[in-house]
Design an enzyme around this catalytic site. Sequence first.
Site, PDB file in Angstrom:
ATOM      1  N   CYS A 137       0.826  -1.196   0.000  1.00  0.00           N
ATOM      2  CA  CYS A 137       0.000   0.000   0.000  1.00  0.00           C
ATOM      3  C   CYS A 137       0.865   1.252   0.000  1.00  0.00           C
ATOM      4  O   CYS A 137       2.095   1.184  -0.016  1.00  0.00           O
ATOM      5  CB  CYS A 137      -0.935   0.020   1.204  1.00  0.00           C
ATOM      6  SG  CYS A 137      -0.062   0.047   2.784  1.00  0.00           S
TER       7      CYS A 137
ATOM      8  N   ASP B 128       9.977  27.595 -32.591  1.00  0.00           N
ATOM      9  CA  ASP B 128      11.080  27.879 -33.504  1.00  0.00           C
ATOM     10  C   ASP B 128      10.577  27.611 -34.916  1.00  0.00           C
ATOM     11  O   ASP B 128       9.528  26.983 -35.113  1.00  0.00           O
ATOM     12  CB  ASP B 128      12.264  26.978 -33.144  1.00  0.00           C
ATOM     13  CG  ASP B 128      13.440  27.179 -34.082  1.00  0.00           C
ATOM     14  OD1 ASP B 128      13.792  28.336 -34.318  1.00  0.00           O
ATOM     15  OD2 ASP B 128      13.973  26.177 -34.580  1.00  0.00           O
TER      16      ASP B 128
ATOM     17  N   CYS C  80       3.653   1.709   2.589  1.00  0.00           N
ATOM     18  CA  CYS C  80       4.912   1.025   2.272  1.00  0.00           C
ATOM     19  C   CYS C  80       5.797   1.923   1.413  1.00  0.00           C
ATOM     20  O   CYS C  80       7.003   2.057   1.645  1.00  0.00           O
ATOM     21  CB  CYS C  80       4.637  -0.279   1.518  1.00  0.00           C
ATOM     22  SG  CYS C  80       3.594  -1.459   2.389  1.00  0.00           S
TER      23      CYS C  80
END
Length: 777
Positions: free
Chosen positions: A23, A445, A26
């Site tokens: 989960c 550009d 952890c």
Amino acid sequence: MTKATSPSRDSTETAIPVAGMTCASCVNRIERFLRKTPGVEEANVNLATEVATIRYLPDVAAPADLVAAIEAAGYDVKPQAADADETASLVHEADAEAVSRARDARGLLVEAAVSIAVAAGVMALMFWPQTAVPVETLNRVAILPATLVQFWAGRRFYSAAWRALRHRTTNMSTLVAIGTTAAWAYSAFVTVSPELVARAGLEPKTYFDSATLIIGFVLLGRWLEARARAATTGAVARLIGLQPSSARVVRGLVEVDVPLAELVVGDLVRVRPGEKVPVDGVVVEGQSAVDESMLTGEPVPASKETGDTVIGATLNTTGTFVFRATRVGRDTALARIVELIRHAQGSKPAIQRLADRVSAVFVPTVLAISGVTFVVWLALGPEPRVTHALVAFIAVLVVACPCAMGLATPTAVMVGTGRGAEAGILIRSAEALEQAPRVDTVVLDKTGTLTLGRPAVVTVAAAPGVSERNVLDAAASAERHSEHPLAIAVVRRAREDELGFGAVTGFAAVGGRGVEATVDGRPVLVGSARLMGERGIDLVAMDAAAADAAAAARTTAYVAIDGAVAGLLGIADPLKQEARDAVVSLVADGIDVWLVTGDATATALSVAAQVGIPANRVLAEVLPEEKVGVVERLQSEGHVVAMVGDGINDAPALAHADLGVAIGTGADVAIEASDVTLVGGDPRGVVAAIRLSRATVRTIRQNLFWAFAYNVVLIPVAMGALYPTLGLTLDPAMAAGAMALSSVTVVANSLRLRGVATGPGDRGPRRRPDRETVPAA
């Protein structure tokens, strides 16, 4: 949100697979332990991929230190395949990972099926007529299979909970282990000591069915979650699967099939119709059309002939050709793309921080709430109080779901970046994914971005007393040491007349202006009017030729010999067919579009008119450092700026922009400086990248909302909030089913991103620019 800080140059990055995570808590714990390790600059742990991505200083920390930190947090490191060789096959790596995940998924499914089947059998026993068989006998029959499930299928939860306990922490497995153990232990006590239960005045009811069903539902949820997770990693797996396993190497007059891992730079490789190009290279013989759609998103096969580049894993269609390998193993475009996607999927956006903060205290808070719930029901609940208290206690433990919070962000990031990769849009990090939706200004550009980037010299004009051949010969001789696209065009044109071979000394590139050199002992200058003006060269003699070139939207390159203007080259760079569609789509999405180029003003205005950019949004004759200034001025006015370019001179502006977008056909340095790379060079990819990012961030927010809302709503219900008014409580088995469903729902919602359109017809949310400020050039 500001652009992420670049890592230090001395740092390196590694990915370590982690076992035992269940989960978000952890994830949070492992990250804390890693970040406390000396030398670690950054650590991100991904619950969905079960991988820790760590950037560290190799002269301070070693990989063993990182492994030790993970183990100190209470988790294991999965064994990794010996894959240090740069030419090792990505296919083997992907296959090994797929086999491991499939094996784990099969184990989950088997244990879930057995648990649910046992639960169904136990429930059937509970409905057996007690007139035929005493309840005590039924309980003694049920305890055997229930105990088997509790300590066989449930061992996953006990193991993870014990590991967490040894390191003085908790996780989701702690909740499941305590809840099911309470249900099983109370039931076992009722079964083994019915006399004590009777004397204590307790209800002789067992919960073997609830304990086994909870384990079954949680495991089934994890299996469904694992299958859904596998789908989120599908883009990477599909890309890796494109790579062939061998190559046909030409050695003299013999052709030999060799494993891909044995291919080296310089090998000549033959590719026949219908075969995949094994690695990157340059065609040296033959011609064909190559389908590059799997990497670029471009559906039309690209023509290839001598001198053209080919990309590994693309599909040859019609002809046969031989190419020279230029990049193999981990250096190929495919390998770099896979690595980029994995890096992005392992990163973490700022929006995840709230979930991380909550997950750090989530499980301890739930344990406290469950304890309070038990005490309150035991003290104030109706009879049988112990039964009600136990059921509520178990329901609270089981219904809480930190998994959904942990999966909310990484699954969406994985699917979003994977979907982009399939369309030739490479998103470097979760931070870039989160930044893109905020972009309100795009700076484009010209060369290689709106134009094809393959300019050609179409006119050569000479000053009085100078021949056109001398102009072209001097210019090409000086330019042949430059890698600029305009220089390449000049040299290519000169070669047609066997010119451009003069002896060159003192060559120097003048950034953003042109080049200078001594050709056959004479000083030669090639470049813009600005460069000529800086060197005091009078250009009046070429005014008429310059006006004609500007009227035709051609770039002009002046040539000066011996300090006097000698001529002018008119260079045309055709617009990309998609350029106007890209600009129109950006404007339709409420984004302000600018054209900022080093080209002449007349040429820039002509191109802008063709693609739909207003003249007051055009800045021409802009040097590389001035492009950075334009970006910074727009940012200072409150705009979130994306810079789009493909050349070396665009790299500084790409790095300074809030979002740097590099055309993948351009220079490597520009790509490295960017946050997003468009592999195929289609400018419509800018629109697609922003729309995909918007959809991904929207999905992350939805996931986090439902993850939090689920817990906020169901935990009080499990506590018994509805009992006083409606007489309703939450059955523990139903709580387990809801908990499993929450994680699957979050992952399934993320998978919807696989259907996000990335073509020009997809229209995103409309916004209008709120400023019309024009910064100075």
